[in-house]
Design an enzyme around this catalytic site. Structure first.
Site, PDB file in Angstrom:
ATOM      1  N   PHE A   1      -9.918  21.696 -18.745  1.00 16.06           N
ATOM      2  CA  PHE A   1      -9.224  20.450 -19.695  1.00 16.06           C
ATOM      3  C   PHE A   1      -9.132  20.611 -21.162  1.00 16.06           C
ATOM      4  CE2 PHE A   1      -7.515  16.374 -18.104  1.00 16.06           C
ATOM      5  CZ  PHE A   1      -8.042  16.842 -16.743  1.00 16.06           C
TER       6      PHE A   1
ATOM      7  N   CYS B   1      -2.660   7.440 -13.662  1.00 16.85           N
ATOM      8  CA  CYS B   1      -4.313   6.961 -14.182  1.00 16.85           C
ATOM      9  C   CYS B   1      -4.542   7.160 -15.508  1.00 16.85           C
ATOM     10  CB  CYS B   1      -5.058   7.965 -13.254  1.00 16.85           C
ATOM     11  SG  CYS B   1      -4.895   7.615 -11.385  1.00 16.85           S
TER      12      CYS B   1
HETATM   13  P1  NAD Z   1      -0.197   4.051  -4.864  1.00 12.75           P
HETATM   14  O1  NAD Z   1       0.446   2.989  -5.831  1.00 12.75           O
HETATM   15  O2  NAD Z   1       0.064   5.170  -4.727  1.00 12.75           O
HETATM   16  O3  NAD Z   1      -0.613   3.107  -3.313  1.00 12.75           O
HETATM   17  C1  NAD Z   1      -1.031   1.702  -3.477  1.00 12.75           C
HETATM   18  C2  NAD Z   1      -0.577   1.169  -1.891  1.00 12.75           C
HETATM   19  O4  NAD Z   1      -1.017  -0.166  -1.767  1.00 12.75           O
HETATM   20  C3  NAD Z   1       0.996   1.198  -1.684  1.00 12.75           C
HETATM   21  O5  NAD Z   1       1.555   1.906  -0.621  1.00 12.75           O
HETATM   22  C4  NAD Z   1       1.313  -0.360  -1.670  1.00 12.75           C
HETATM   23  O6  NAD Z   1       2.232  -0.638  -0.942  1.00 12.75           O
HETATM   24  C5  NAD Z   1      -0.112  -0.766  -0.947  1.00 12.75           C
HETATM   25  N1  NAD Z   1      -0.507  -2.383  -1.118  1.00 12.75           N
HETATM   26  C6  NAD Z   1      -0.231  -3.434  -1.992  1.00 12.75           C
HETATM   27  N2  NAD Z   1      -0.660  -4.328  -1.890  1.00 12.75           N
HETATM   28  C7  NAD Z   1      -1.183  -4.345  -0.601  1.00 12.75           C
HETATM   29  C8  NAD Z   1      -1.782  -5.257   0.180  1.00 12.75           C
HETATM   30  N3  NAD Z   1      -2.009  -6.629   0.193  1.00 12.75           N
HETATM   31  N4  NAD Z   1      -2.322  -4.957   1.334  1.00 12.75           N
HETATM   32  C9  NAD Z   1      -2.292  -3.422   1.919  1.00 12.75           C
HETATM   33  N5  NAD Z   1      -1.538  -2.690   0.817  1.00 12.75           N
HETATM   34  C10 NAD Z   1      -1.010  -3.026  -0.226  1.00 12.75           C
HETATM   35  O7  NAD Z   1      -1.607   3.762  -5.453  1.00 12.75           O
HETATM   36  P2  NAD Z   1      -2.704   5.004  -6.030  1.00 12.75           P
HETATM   37  O8  NAD Z   1      -2.145   5.912  -6.770  1.00 12.75           O
HETATM   38  O9  NAD Z   1      -3.197   5.410  -4.286  1.00 12.75           O
HETATM   39  O10 NAD Z   1      -3.832   4.265  -6.411  1.00 12.75           O
HETATM   40  C11 NAD Z   1      -4.649   3.134  -5.867  1.00 12.75           C
HETATM   41  C12 NAD Z   1      -5.778   2.940  -6.709  1.00 12.75           C
HETATM   42  O11 NAD Z   1      -6.680   4.004  -6.704  1.00 12.75           O
HETATM   43  C13 NAD Z   1      -5.582   2.679  -8.224  1.00 12.75           C
HETATM   44  O12 NAD Z   1      -6.394   1.485  -8.780  1.00 12.75           O
HETATM   45  C14 NAD Z   1      -5.573   3.684  -9.015  1.00 12.75           C
HETATM   46  O13 NAD Z   1      -6.026   3.639 -10.221  1.00 12.75           O
HETATM   47  C15 NAD Z   1      -6.736   4.512  -8.231  1.00 12.75           C
HETATM   48  N6  NAD Z   1      -6.951   5.914  -8.446  1.00 12.75           N
HETATM   49  C16 NAD Z   1      -5.829   6.628  -8.079  1.00 12.75           C
HETATM   50  C17 NAD Z   1      -5.714   8.087  -8.462  1.00 12.75           C
HETATM   51  C18 NAD Z   1      -4.772   8.964  -8.305  1.00 12.75           C
HETATM   52  O14 NAD Z   1      -4.757   9.936  -8.534  1.00 12.75           O
HETATM   53  N7  NAD Z   1      -3.443   8.298  -7.891  1.00 12.75           N
HETATM   54  C19 NAD Z   1      -7.119   8.757  -8.654  1.00 12.75           C
HETATM   55  C20 NAD Z   1      -8.292   7.850  -8.424  1.00 12.75           C
HETATM   56  C21 NAD Z   1      -8.176   6.394  -8.521  1.00 12.75           C
END
Ligand code: NAD
Length: 440
Positions: free
Chosen positions: A256, A267
């Site tokens: 990094f 993120c």
């Molecule tokens: P994303 O936007 O890809 O997916 C979120 C999903 O949740 C969507 O498909 C949405 O339709 C669904 N959703 C929303 N409301 C809902 C409900 N009431 N019931 C069921 N489904 C519902 O998000 P992501 O990238 O997977 O991130 C999710 C969380 O994890 C966030 O808080 C993020 O900060 C964290 N996170 C993400 C990563 C990453 O690399 N993307 C890594 C670690 C942590």
């Protein structure tokens, strides 16, 4: 174990598939009916190495199912993961509306003791809010007899290697003060904890803060290196040499430490911002984080400034070949991608863009639609045709050893702006290529 995952995004889908792979019986719930339908038909909505085969195999085996039916989801699981998005609110703080909506659904449909696992990245104190929301709905249902426990279990996967990260996690952080809940969490994660102890149990608030601290530390490393790169440029030093010189210190390490065009993705930007807002809300001035964010915002404009300077501010009617659109390699994710800042600045200056990315073309089309000043090209070579310069924004493997003769033939003039320091400046000079990189 019977597991329910709310939210089928990068985190929920990968986590669900990986849990099914080791034998758990997983139901994934999402409000996006289109996504659920696609998954049932075997179409994977995101690009993530290894994910497609994992999802298809486990879906076929019956251990991984998808639904929009929250009631059925709640009924299925002994544990309920919340893995929905926590996007920035208008002021930059984490918007908890999706998390709390899931909490409400769970409370509405639960009929026995439930363990609710906060997998989403959420500010310190969110588990308390989730608990309060569930208690409120249970009271309305006159079901105060139903017990539940909310655990913080942040996710540390990296997009681009999400499946591998979940199959072989560095650590599994579990925030709970309940011995019985800890026991269930240990059983859930036992298949991932065989080689050596990876589970770190702590109180809920420390677990919530651990996730932000991890992302903010990594963002700090990037902004620090970008600051050093800008200094190196002005002082006549080479950031690549400096990187090796400091990375060799085991206290610093090589990971990094790359200078570039700033961090993006779903993120780092939002998590740095959210922690700043959390600090603001308790009247704490997070000086380091604010500097990290402001350096990053500025760094995203670095390539444009170099291009604009080289062309004496005259970009009207010029065309630029852009290699790399996703915020980093091995993903199609364009959220907060530095490429977007660059593309939009080029358009504003009257230039056109011919872009290529191995995975993010559909996403770019979805974001920008059809425009006269954007051509999405099928290959990296076709993006070069007749362009005034090549600009490299994302360090995909396929860009690391290109055919420089083709680049020279296809461009109007042999000019490369490299936002990822992929090539040796001396070698570029020998090939008669005008070469700009970061911090050298
Ligand atoms: P994303 O936007 O890809 O997916 C979120 C999903 O949740 C969507 O498909 C949405 O339709 C669904 N959703 C929303 N409301 C809902 C409900 N009431 N019931 C069921 N489904 C519902 O998000 P992501 O990238 O997977 O991130 C999710 C969380 O994890 C966030 O808080 C993020 O900060 C964290 N996170 C993400 C990563 C990453 O690399 N993307 C890594 C670690 C942590």
């Amino acid at each position: 174990m019977k597991v329910t995952v709310f939210g089928i995004g990068y985190v929920g889908l990968v986590q669900g598939a990986v849990l099914a792979e080791v034998g758990h019986d997983v139901v994934c719930v999402d409000i996006d009916a289109n996504k659920v339908e696609l998954l049932k038909q075997g179409h994977i909505p995101i690009y993530e190495p290894g994910l497609e085969a994992l999802v298809k195999e486990n879906h076929a085996s019956g251990r991984l199912n998808f639904t929009t039916d929250a009631a059925a989801g709640v009924k299925h699981g002994e544990v309920q993961f919340i893995a929905v998005g926590t996007p920035p609110d208008e002021d930059g703080s984490a918007d908890l509306k999706y998390v709390l909506a899931v909490a409400e659904s769970i409370a509405q449909h639960m009929e026995s003791h439930q363990i609710i696992i906060d997998k989403s990245t959420v500010p310190v104190g969110t588990a308390d809010k989730v608990s309060a929301r569930i208690a409120h709905v249970l009271a309305l249902r006159e079901r105060k007899d139903l017990s539940f426990d909310v655990v913080s279990n942040p996710e540390f996967l990296k997009e681009g290697s999400a499946v591998a990260d979940c199959m072989r996690p560095d650590r599994i952080v579990i925030g709970t003060s309940s011995a019985t809940t800890e026991d269930v969490m240990r059983e859930l994660y036992a298949p991932f904890n065989r080689n050596h102890e990876k589970i770190i149990v702590m109180d809920v608030r420390s677990a919530e803060l651990t996730k932000y601290a991890a992302n903010c530390m990594l963002a700090t490393k990037i902004s620090f290196m970008n600051e050093m790169a800008n200094l190196a440029e002005m002082l006549g030093a080479d950031i690549e040499m400096v990187r090796q010189g400091i990375g060799s210190d085991p206290r610093i390490g090589y990971q990094f430490l790359y200078a570039g065009v700033g961090y993006g993705g779903s993120c780092f930007p939002k998590d740095v911002q959210a922690l700043i807002r959390t600090a603001d809300s308790i009247d704490f001035d997070s000086k380091v984080l604010k500097a990290v964010e402001s350096r990053n915002d500025e760094q995203k404009t670095n390539l444009f400034k170099k291009i604009n300077k080289h062309f004496d501010g005259n970009l009207l009617g010029k065309t630029f070949a852009l290699w790399g659109l996703s915020f980093k390699p091995n993903t199609d994710d364009m959220r907060e991608a530095p490429s977007r800042v660059l593309i939009e600045a080029l358009w504003k200056a009257g230039a056109k863009v011919q872009a290529y990315d191995p995975e993010a073309m559909e996403e770019t089309q979805r974001i920008y639609g059809d425009r006269d000043d954007l051509s999405l090209c099928g290959t990296k070579e076709s993006a070069l045709k007749g362009a005034d310069a090549l600009v490299i924004v994302t360090e995909w493997q396929a860009f690391k050893a290109p055919d420089f003769d083709v680049i020279k033939q296809q461009l109007k003039k042999a000019i490369i702006f490299d936002g990822r320091n992929l090539f040796e400046p001396k070698r570029m000079k020998n090939k008669d290529i005008t070469y700009f990189s970061i911090g050298r």
